[in-house]
Design an enzyme around this catalytic site. Structure first.
Site, PDB file in Angstrom:
ATOM      1  N   LYS A   1      -4.117   0.861  15.956  1.00 51.44           N
ATOM      2  CA  LYS A   1      -4.947   1.622  15.082  1.00 51.44           C
ATOM      3  C   LYS A   1      -5.758   2.360  15.791  1.00 51.44           C
ATOM      4  CE  LYS A   1      -2.544   0.112  11.400  1.00 51.44           C
ATOM      5  NZ  LYS A   1      -1.795   1.159  10.902  1.00 51.44           N
TER       6      LYS A   1
ATOM      7  N   ASP B   1      13.839   3.591  10.436  1.00 45.82           N
ATOM      8  CA  ASP B   1      12.976   2.950  11.161  1.00 45.82           C
ATOM      9  C   ASP B   1      12.196   3.814  11.912  1.00 45.82           C
ATOM     10  OD1 ASP B   1      12.301   1.354  13.285  1.00 45.82           O
ATOM     11  OD2 ASP B   1      14.011   0.724  14.129  1.00 45.82           O
ATOM     12  N   VAL B   2      10.848   3.777  11.963  1.00 45.63           N
ATOM     13  CA  VAL B   2       9.881   4.715  12.509  1.00 45.63           C
ATOM     14  C   VAL B   2       9.833   4.534  14.062  1.00 45.63           C
ATOM     15  CG1 VAL B   2       8.689   5.008  10.474  1.00 45.63           C
ATOM     16  CG2 VAL B   2       7.917   3.288  12.034  1.00 45.63           C
TER      17      VAL B   2
ATOM     18  N   TYR C   1      -2.858  -5.027  17.349  1.00 41.71           N
ATOM     19  CA  TYR C   1      -2.962  -4.145  16.053  1.00 41.71           C
ATOM     20  C   TYR C   1      -4.318  -3.413  16.283  1.00 41.71           C
ATOM     21  CZ  TYR C   1      -3.885  -3.231  11.096  1.00 41.71           C
ATOM     22  OH  TYR C   1      -3.944  -2.793   9.906  1.00 41.71           O
TER      23      TYR C   1
ATOM     24  N   ILE D   1       0.818  -1.379  -0.049  1.00 38.31           N
ATOM     25  CA  ILE D   1       0.124   0.027  -0.022  1.00 38.31           C
ATOM     26  C   ILE D   1       0.854   1.263  -0.015  1.00 38.31           C
ATOM     27  CG2 ILE D   1      -1.803   1.172   1.564  1.00 38.31           C
ATOM     28  CD1 ILE D   1      -2.976  -1.278   2.383  1.00 38.31           C
TER      29      ILE D   1
ATOM     30  N   VAL E   1      -7.399  -5.416   2.638  1.00 36.02           N
ATOM     31  CA  VAL E   1      -6.791  -5.009   1.198  1.00 36.02           C
ATOM     32  C   VAL E   1      -5.892  -6.304   0.617  1.00 36.02           C
ATOM     33  CG1 VAL E   1      -5.471  -3.315   0.230  1.00 36.02           C
ATOM     34  CG2 VAL E   1      -6.840  -2.622   2.050  1.00 36.02           C
TER      35      VAL E   1
ATOM     36  N   ASP F   1      11.663   3.779   4.322  1.00 29.91           N
ATOM     37  CA  ASP F   1      11.554   2.469   4.506  1.00 29.91           C
ATOM     38  C   ASP F   1      12.819   1.629   5.513  1.00 29.91           C
ATOM     39  OD1 ASP F   1       8.955   0.037   3.526  1.00 29.91           O
ATOM     40  OD2 ASP F   1      10.952  -0.900   4.223  1.00 29.91           O
TER      41      ASP F   1
END
Length: 247
Positions: A158, A63-64, A154, A21, A187, A40
């Site tokens: 979110k 790396d976020v 998860y 995505i 998705v 990324d």
């Protein structure tokens, strides 16, 4: 009216942009005229992904979960006009079998990463007086899916993304920065491909439109929210779920 969708002259930074995505979002924004900054954690995939663009994007390994690395990048590049926080992971396991480490991995990437990027780049946008942030959430931030109810971390991450989005939208509204989120349903992606065929079929059966979304359909929603066509929208969680949460 169509000119409002034109992103020419804008720079867009997309996290988790080397595949799936995230890559499709970057390609769509580029097709709309934006100059792309692709980040990324996987530098090799980034290099491969960059070959798909008519004009190669700037690529940065990021790396976020590393707040200092994000600050360093924000200090190195010109503040983007558009920020898409797409990087995310999932771990599917019953809650009783979810380890502390698995919980932290999901929360660190999905929620901490969004906050760190918003803090670093959104603050600069607010100082400048303009910017659009689009966070990638999930319909699982709003509802628990029936066929896949063992993703507590998860879902919680979110839901957190949704509240970060709404809070920052209010905080920065008068600074010229809009903050919205796209909340996809199921998705087709590398993340969903790992599930068994019977699970995929159940998802389709439970979705009123009877199918999974294509990445392009999520990217179109991001394009809209990032553009001037959505100039009076902030704090919105846009569900793109084939009607799943309506039933």
């Amino acid at each position: 009216m169509l000119n409002k969708f034109d992103l020419t002259g804008n720079t867009a930074l997309v996290t988790g942009g080397a595949r799936g995505i995230g890559l499709q979002i970057a390609l769509t924004l580029h097709q709309a005229g934006a100059t792309i900054i692709l980040t990324d954690a996987d530098i090799n995939r980034l290099a491969e992904a960059s070959e798909r663009f008519a004009t190669k994007p700037a690529i940065y390994q990021l790396d976020v979960t590393d707040s200092q690395a994000i600050r360093d990048l924000a200090g190195k590049i010109k503040c983007p006009d558009i920020l898409v926080n797409n990087a995310g992971v999932s771990r599917a396991a019953p809650t009783s079998q979810t380890s502390d480490e698995e919980w932290r991995v999901v929360m660190s990437v999905n929620l901490d990463g969004v906050f760190y990027c918003c803090r670093a780049f959104g603050s600069l946008m607010a100082e400048r007086g303009s910017g659009s942030i689009v966070n990638i959430s999930s319909m699982c931030g709003e509802v628990t899916t029936r066929q896949q109810s063992v993703v507590t971390a998860y879902n919680a991450s979110k839901a957190g993304v949704n509240m970060v989005t709404k809070t920052l939208a209010c905080e920065w509204a008068r600074s010229g920065v809009r903050v919205n989120a796209v909340a996809p349903g199921f998705v087709w992606s590398e993340m969903t491909d790992k599930y068994p065929e019977d699970v995929i079929k159940a998802w389709c059966d439970q979705t009123p439109m009877g199918r999974l979304a294509h990445p392009e359909e999520i990217a179109s929603a991001v394009h809209f929210l990032a553009s001037d066509a959505a100039s009076y929208m902030t704090g919105t969680i846009m569900l793109v779920d084939g009607g799943y949460t309506s039933c």
